[in-house]
Design a protein around this motif. Sequence first.
Motif, PDB file in Angstrom:
ATOM      1  N   ASP A   1      -0.497  -6.710  -0.302  1.00 26.13           N
ATOM      2  CA  ASP A   1      -1.694  -6.414  -0.785  1.00 26.13           C
ATOM      3  C   ASP A   1      -2.265  -5.365  -0.853  1.00 26.13           C
ATOM      4  OD1 ASP A   1      -1.699  -9.009  -1.115  1.00 26.13           O
ATOM      5  OD2 ASP A   1      -2.832  -9.546   0.959  1.00 26.13           O
ATOM      6  N   ASP A   2      -2.027  -4.246  -0.332  1.00 23.01           N
ATOM      7  CA  ASP A   2      -2.971  -2.824  -0.390  1.00 23.01           C
ATOM      8  C   ASP A   2      -1.668  -1.686  -1.411  1.00 23.01           C
ATOM      9  OD1 ASP A   2      -5.707  -3.755   0.490  1.00 23.01           O
ATOM     10  OD2 ASP A   2      -4.576  -3.268   2.435  1.00 23.01           O
TER      11      ASP A   2
ATOM     12  N   GLY B   1      11.776  -2.791   3.239  1.00 23.84           N
ATOM     13  CA  GLY B   1      10.920  -4.313   3.543  1.00 23.84           C
ATOM     14  C   GLY B   1       9.377  -3.082   2.119  1.00 23.84           C
ATOM     15  N   TRP B   2       9.323  -1.611   3.200  1.00 22.28           N
ATOM     16  CA  TRP B   2       8.241  -0.828   2.163  1.00 22.28           C
ATOM     17  C   TRP B   2       8.681  -0.178   1.114  1.00 22.28           C
ATOM     18  CZ3 TRP B   2       3.374  -0.472   4.096  1.00 22.28           C
ATOM     19  CH2 TRP B   2       3.002  -0.581   5.188  1.00 22.28           C
ATOM     20  N   LEU B   3       9.917  -0.385   0.719  1.00 24.40           N
ATOM     21  CA  LEU B   3      10.027   0.685  -0.484  1.00 24.40           C
ATOM     22  C   LEU B   3      10.492  -0.478  -1.754  1.00 24.40           C
ATOM     23  CD1 LEU B   3      10.546   3.577   1.190  1.00 24.40           C
ATOM     24  CD2 LEU B   3       8.805   3.588  -0.691  1.00 24.40           C
TER      25      LEU B   3
ATOM     26  N   LEU C   1       5.621  12.992  -3.847  1.00 22.68           N
ATOM     27  CA  LEU C   1       4.904  11.882  -2.294  1.00 22.68           C
ATOM     28  C   LEU C   1       3.370  11.244  -2.538  1.00 22.68           C
ATOM     29  CD1 LEU C   1       5.818  14.275   0.622  1.00 22.68           C
ATOM     30  CD2 LEU C   1       6.885  12.139  -0.132  1.00 22.68           C
ATOM     31  N   ASP C   2       2.971  11.617  -3.677  1.00 22.87           N
ATOM     32  CA  ASP C   2       1.294  10.728  -3.454  1.00 22.87           C
ATOM     33  C   ASP C   2       1.644  10.130  -4.421  1.00 22.87           C
ATOM     34  OD1 ASP C   2      -0.057  12.935  -1.419  1.00 22.87           O
ATOM     35  OD2 ASP C   2       0.092  14.394  -3.714  1.00 22.87           O
ATOM     36  N   THR C   3       2.935   9.660  -5.100  1.00 22.78           N
ATOM     37  CA  THR C   3       2.729   8.792  -6.004  1.00 22.78           C
ATOM     38  C   THR C   3       2.310   6.767  -4.950  1.00 22.78           C
ATOM     39  OG1 THR C   3       4.833   9.412  -6.922  1.00 22.78           O
ATOM     40  CG2 THR C   3       4.060   6.087  -7.049  1.00 22.78           C
ATOM     41  N   ALA C   4       1.235   6.477  -5.331  1.00 17.59           N
ATOM     42  CA  ALA C   4       0.870   4.619  -4.497  1.00 17.59           C
ATOM     43  C   ALA C   4       0.646   3.825  -5.625  1.00 17.59           C
ATOM     44  CB  ALA C   4      -0.888   5.137  -4.514  1.00 17.59           C
ATOM     45  N   ASP C   5       1.402   3.287  -4.659  1.00 14.13           N
ATOM     46  CA  ASP C   5       1.783   1.231  -5.247  1.00 14.13           C
ATOM     47  C   ASP C   5       1.821   0.606  -4.203  1.00 14.13           C
ATOM     48  OD1 ASP C   5       2.970  -0.019  -7.277  1.00 14.13           O
ATOM     49  OD2 ASP C   5       4.837   0.749  -7.333  1.00 14.13           O
TER      50      ASP C   5
END
Length: 173
Positions: A137-138, A68-70, A127-131
Amino acid sequence: MTPPDHRTDPPLVAEETATVLGFLEYQRQTLEWKCAELTPRQLATRAVPTSELTLLGMVRHLAAVEAGWLVGFGGLPFDLWPDVVRDRDEQFRVDPATVTAADVKAAWATWRAVAEAVRSVVGRLPLDTADRPWGRDDEFSLRWILVHLVEEYARHNGHADLIREALDGVTGE
Protein backbone atom coordinates in the motif's frame (compact mmCIF):
# COMPACT_ATOMS: atom_id res chain seq x y z
CA MET A 1 25.31 29.91 -10.10
CA THR A 2 23.07 27.29 -8.53
CA PRO A 3 24.41 24.28 -6.65
CA PRO A 4 24.24 20.94 -8.50
CA ASP A 5 21.15 18.84 -8.04
CA HIS A 6 22.63 15.77 -6.35
CA ARG A 7 19.67 13.65 -7.35
CA THR A 8 20.78 13.86 -10.96
CA ASP A 9 24.51 14.47 -10.64
CA PRO A 10 25.90 11.36 -12.41
CA PRO A 11 29.18 10.97 -10.47
CA LEU A 12 27.44 11.11 -7.08
CA VAL A 13 24.55 8.93 -8.19
CA ALA A 14 26.93 6.38 -9.67
CA GLU A 15 28.98 6.33 -6.45
CA GLU A 16 25.88 5.93 -4.25
CA THR A 17 24.51 3.21 -6.47
CA ALA A 18 27.83 1.38 -6.47
CA THR A 19 28.02 1.56 -2.68
CA VAL A 20 24.52 0.22 -2.06
CA LEU A 21 24.85 -2.49 -4.70
CA GLY A 22 28.31 -3.37 -3.38
CA PHE A 23 26.89 -4.08 0.07
CA LEU A 24 24.04 -6.11 -1.43
CA GLU A 25 26.47 -8.12 -3.57
CA TYR A 26 28.67 -8.73 -0.51
CA GLN A 27 25.69 -10.13 1.39
CA ARG A 28 24.71 -12.31 -1.57
CA GLN A 29 28.26 -13.65 -1.83
CA THR A 30 28.24 -14.36 1.91
CA LEU A 31 25.11 -16.50 1.51
CA GLU A 32 26.72 -18.39 -1.37
CA TRP A 33 29.83 -18.97 0.73
CA LYS A 34 27.76 -20.25 3.67
CA CYS A 35 26.14 -22.79 1.35
CA ALA A 36 29.24 -23.79 -0.62
CA GLU A 37 30.31 -27.42 -0.79
CA LEU A 38 27.31 -28.73 1.12
CA THR A 39 25.18 -31.65 -0.01
CA PRO A 40 21.48 -31.23 -0.78
CA ARG A 41 20.72 -33.00 2.49
CA GLN A 42 22.94 -30.59 4.46
CA LEU A 43 21.33 -27.59 2.72
CA ALA A 44 17.93 -28.97 3.79
CA THR A 45 18.93 -29.59 7.42
CA ARG A 46 16.81 -27.60 9.88
CA ALA A 47 18.46 -25.08 12.16
CA VAL A 48 16.62 -26.68 15.09
CA PRO A 49 13.98 -29.44 15.03
CA THR A 50 11.12 -27.01 15.78
CA SER A 51 11.97 -24.66 12.91
CA GLU A 52 11.55 -24.88 9.14
CA LEU A 53 14.67 -22.71 8.69
CA THR A 54 17.24 -24.29 6.36
CA LEU A 55 20.00 -22.92 4.16
CA LEU A 56 18.17 -23.97 1.00
CA GLY A 57 14.99 -22.40 2.36
CA MET A 58 16.90 -19.15 2.87
CA VAL A 59 18.04 -19.17 -0.76
CA ARG A 60 14.43 -19.59 -1.89
CA HIS A 61 13.17 -17.01 0.62
CA LEU A 62 15.72 -14.36 -0.33
CA ALA A 63 14.91 -14.77 -4.03
CA ALA A 64 11.24 -14.22 -3.16
CA VAL A 65 12.05 -11.21 -0.96
CA GLU A 66 14.08 -9.49 -3.68
CA ALA A 67 11.43 -10.17 -6.30
CA GLY A 68 8.61 -9.24 -3.93
CA TRP A 69 10.01 -5.78 -3.31
CA LEU A 70 10.72 -4.96 -6.95
CA VAL A 71 8.21 -6.77 -9.20
CA GLY A 72 6.55 -4.08 -11.29
CA PHE A 73 8.54 -1.33 -9.57
CA GLY A 74 8.99 1.85 -11.57
CA GLY A 75 6.69 0.61 -14.30
CA LEU A 76 9.16 -2.06 -15.36
CA PRO A 77 7.72 -5.12 -17.09
CA PHE A 78 6.65 -8.07 -15.00
CA ASP A 79 8.41 -10.50 -17.36
CA LEU A 80 11.74 -9.26 -15.98
CA TRP A 81 11.19 -11.57 -13.00
CA PRO A 82 11.55 -15.34 -12.73
CA ASP A 83 8.98 -17.41 -10.90
CA VAL A 84 9.68 -17.63 -7.18
CA VAL A 85 8.03 -19.56 -4.37
CA ARG A 86 5.46 -17.04 -3.13
CA ASP A 87 4.22 -18.93 -0.07
CA ARG A 88 6.51 -17.94 2.81
CA ASP A 89 6.05 -21.24 4.64
CA GLU A 90 6.73 -23.19 1.46
CA GLN A 91 9.92 -21.18 0.82
CA PHE A 92 11.49 -22.59 3.95
CA ARG A 93 9.92 -26.06 3.87
CA VAL A 94 12.57 -28.41 2.49
CA ASP A 95 12.65 -32.10 3.38
CA PRO A 96 16.19 -33.43 3.84
CA ALA A 97 14.97 -36.95 3.08
CA THR A 98 13.66 -36.05 -0.39
CA VAL A 99 15.64 -32.98 -1.50
CA THR A 100 17.62 -33.54 -4.69
CA ALA A 101 20.54 -31.93 -6.48
CA ALA A 102 17.98 -30.72 -9.05
CA ASP A 103 16.03 -28.94 -6.27
CA VAL A 104 19.22 -27.21 -5.17
CA LYS A 105 20.18 -26.29 -8.74
CA ALA A 106 16.71 -24.86 -9.41
CA ALA A 107 16.74 -22.75 -6.23
CA TRP A 108 20.15 -21.27 -7.05
CA ALA A 109 19.16 -20.63 -10.68
CA THR A 110 16.07 -18.71 -9.55
CA TRP A 111 18.07 -16.81 -6.93
CA ARG A 112 20.69 -15.80 -9.53
CA ALA A 113 18.01 -14.78 -12.03
CA VAL A 114 16.33 -12.59 -9.42
CA ALA A 115 19.67 -10.96 -8.54
CA GLU A 116 20.20 -10.22 -12.22
CA ALA A 117 16.71 -8.71 -12.46
CA VAL A 118 17.48 -6.47 -9.47
CA ARG A 119 20.70 -5.34 -11.18
CA SER A 120 18.60 -4.53 -14.25
CA VAL A 121 16.18 -2.43 -12.18
CA VAL A 122 19.05 -0.52 -10.61
CA GLY A 123 20.59 0.02 -14.04
CA ARG A 124 17.33 1.46 -15.37
CA LEU A 125 16.06 3.61 -12.49
CA PRO A 126 17.55 6.33 -10.26
CA LEU A 127 17.89 5.41 -6.58
CA ASP A 128 15.34 8.04 -5.60
CA THR A 129 12.64 6.53 -7.83
CA ALA A 130 9.59 6.01 -5.63
CA ASP A 131 6.80 3.57 -6.33
CA ARG A 132 4.43 1.12 -4.68
CA PRO A 133 5.90 -2.36 -4.97
CA TRP A 134 3.48 -5.06 -6.10
CA GLY A 135 1.01 -5.91 -3.34
CA ARG A 136 2.02 -3.03 -1.02
CA ASP A 137 0.00 0.00 0.00
CA ASP A 138 2.87 2.39 0.66
CA GLU A 139 5.41 3.99 -1.63
CA PHE A 140 9.12 3.26 -1.17
CA SER A 141 12.24 4.56 -2.87
CA LEU A 142 14.53 2.20 -4.70
CA ARG A 143 17.30 3.29 -2.30
CA TRP A 144 15.18 2.27 0.73
CA ILE A 145 14.35 -1.10 -0.83
CA LEU A 146 18.00 -1.87 -1.60
CA VAL A 147 19.10 -0.94 1.93
CA HIS A 148 16.27 -3.12 3.27
CA LEU A 149 17.52 -6.02 1.13
CA VAL A 150 21.01 -5.60 2.61
CA GLU A 151 19.45 -5.78 6.08
CA GLU A 152 17.39 -8.86 5.16
CA TYR A 153 20.45 -10.67 3.84
CA ALA A 154 22.59 -9.67 6.82
CA ARG A 155 20.02 -11.03 9.26
CA HIS A 156 19.65 -14.31 7.40
CA ASN A 157 23.41 -14.62 6.93
CA GLY A 158 23.65 -14.61 10.72
CA HIS A 159 21.24 -17.55 10.75
CA ALA A 160 23.25 -19.20 7.98
CA ASP A 161 26.44 -18.86 10.00
CA LEU A 162 24.88 -20.73 12.93
CA ILE A 163 23.46 -23.47 10.69
CA ARG A 164 26.77 -23.92 8.87
CA GLU A 165 28.68 -24.09 12.15
CA ALA A 166 26.30 -26.80 13.38
CA LEU A 167 26.73 -28.76 10.14
CA ASP A 168 30.52 -28.82 9.86
CA GLY A 169 32.08 -26.24 12.17
CA VAL A 170 32.74 -23.62 9.44
CA THR A 171 32.26 -20.05 10.67
CA GLY A 172 33.16 -16.52 9.65
CA GLU A 173 31.99 -13.83 7.28
